[in-house]
Design an enzyme around this catalytic site. Sequence first.
Site, PDB file in Angstrom:
ATOM      1  CB  CYS A  22       5.791  10.894  -4.928  1.00 14.11           C
ATOM      2  SG  CYS A  22       6.454   9.354  -5.578  1.00 14.11           S
ATOM      3  CG  LEU A  23       8.630   8.011  -0.163  1.00 13.99           C
ATOM      4  CD1 LEU A  23       8.312   6.563   0.084  1.00 13.99           C
ATOM      5  CD2 LEU A  23       9.493   8.586   0.923  1.00 13.99           C
ATOM      6  CG  HIS A  30       4.593   4.720  -7.910  1.00 13.39           C
ATOM      7  ND1 HIS A  30       5.587   5.499  -8.453  1.00 13.39           N
ATOM      8  CD2 HIS A  30       4.306   5.276  -6.702  1.00 13.39           C
ATOM      9  CE1 HIS A  30       5.879   6.489  -7.610  1.00 13.39           C
ATOM     10  NE2 HIS A  30       5.113   6.390  -6.550  1.00 13.39           N
ATOM     11  CD  GLN A  50       7.501   4.647  -4.684  1.00  9.81           C
ATOM     12  OE1 GLN A  50       6.628   4.027  -4.083  1.00  9.81           O
ATOM     13  NE2 GLN A  50       7.807   5.909  -4.384  1.00  9.81           N
ATOM     14  N   GLY A  70       3.072   4.462   1.951  1.00 16.17           N
ATOM     15  CA  GLY A  70       2.901   3.434   0.923  1.00 16.17           C
ATOM     16  C   GLY A  70       4.128   3.355   0.059  1.00 16.17           C
ATOM     17  CG  HIS A  87       0.878   8.002  -4.887  1.00 17.40           C
ATOM     18  ND1 HIS A  87       1.192   9.329  -5.043  1.00 17.40           N
ATOM     19  CD2 HIS A  87       2.069   7.349  -4.825  1.00 17.40           C
ATOM     20  CE1 HIS A  87       2.511   9.472  -5.075  1.00 17.40           C
ATOM     21  NE2 HIS A  87       3.071   8.279  -4.937  1.00 17.40           N
ATOM     22  CD  GLU A  88       2.252   3.929  -3.044  1.00 11.69           C
ATOM     23  OE1 GLU A  88       3.146   3.766  -3.908  1.00 11.69           O
ATOM     24  OE2 GLU A  88       2.353   4.766  -2.123  1.00 11.69           O
TER      25      GLU A  88
END
Length: 161
Positions: free
Chosen positions: A89-90, A135, A51, A46, A131-132
Amino acid sequence: MAIIPIRVVPDPILRQKSKRVRTIDGSIRKLISDMIETMHYIHAAGLAAPQVGIPLRVIVIGIPEKGDIVLINPEVVRRKGECLVDEGCLSVPDYRGEIMRAESVTVKGRDQNWKEIRIKADGLLAQALEHEIDHLNGVLYIDQLESMDKLRKIEPEEIQL
Ligand SMILES: [Zn+2]
């Protein structure tokens, strides 16, 4: 289409509250296709628009067997249960940690055709949605940890969000 570099901590854009999208236009369509391409290229499950440096309320999720999901202005309308999950997380590269997430969630938003959609999810999809959406509110999973000592180094095959 383009692969966009991922912003990582402590980039201030990750702490900003992203703005709602008012309508679908060419720039939003391009953002969505770039996000999907980038997500697949880096093998993420995702991605949220901040991001990739765009503070707008757009997320994409690509979990095997679920297909690509695009959500514009997503909101969690229902959370059920609680479970301990392992998360990465990226934007916090190379680490993972254990946090609490809902067991299942209902999320509403609009798809890439501006059609209202509602998704009921559990498991990895529910985790990815929470999670997204976090963000978009400037929240990272590491905010839930008592200290950064609770993080552990990632194994290369583990899922990133
Ligand atoms: Zn993330």
